[in-house]
Enzyme design. Sequence first.
Site, PDB file in Angstrom:
ATOM      1  N   GLU A   1       1.823  -1.241  -3.764  1.00 53.67           N
ATOM      2  CA  GLU A   1       2.325  -2.469  -2.923  1.00 53.67           C
ATOM      3  C   GLU A   1       3.801  -2.417  -2.663  1.00 53.67           C
ATOM      4  OE1 GLU A   1      -1.039  -5.771  -3.305  1.00 53.67           O
ATOM      5  OE2 GLU A   1       0.162  -5.487  -5.081  1.00 53.67           O
TER       6      GLU A   1
ATOM      7  N   GLU B   1      -7.146  -4.031  -8.794  1.00 53.13           N
ATOM      8  CA  GLU B   1      -7.514  -5.292  -8.694  1.00 53.13           C
ATOM      9  C   GLU B   1      -8.798  -5.435  -8.081  1.00 53.13           C
ATOM     10  OE1 GLU B   1      -3.087  -5.347  -7.615  1.00 53.13           O
ATOM     11  OE2 GLU B   1      -4.636  -4.065  -7.419  1.00 53.13           O
TER      12      GLU B   1
END
Length: 165
Positions: free
Chosen positions: A117, A137
Amino acid sequence: MSLTPQQTWLNGGIGQIELGPDEDNATFDEPSLLALRNGFEALAADPGVERIVLCGRRERFVSGVDVSFFIQSLTTGQVDRIISFTYSAHSILNIIARCPKPVVAWIDGPAFGAGLELALACHRIVAGPKARFCLPETGLGIYPGMGGTQRLPRKIGVGLAKWMI
């Protein structure tokens, strides 16, 4: 082990932020997020720095977020700490994404979760032969909370992003 960003100035107008400890995992926690923000803002404000490079130490980028922080915050009923952390993370990633100077993520190792990210917030990603990318995730049934599902399709296209997510 949390990461410890170190900002340095290089020749030719390139500012560098080196991420990670000397240990195996470099993960974001509250202090390292603040250190990244401070280091990045200093380089972005320096008129002698024309471009900024984020890189890892010893063939590592960022392994994600310190999961023990989330577990501890949930078990002690301090969900507000998680919300505050997430807002801080979004803030620094938006500062990076909106920087008027070119920002490059140099990756030659794992960039997992929050590491990916962070890289996606940069203007360009340069991947070496040992670079590895993933959003773990999604396999755990949680969402990438630092913008991965929004920035990834913009960088690599919807089809490949759907497969990766």
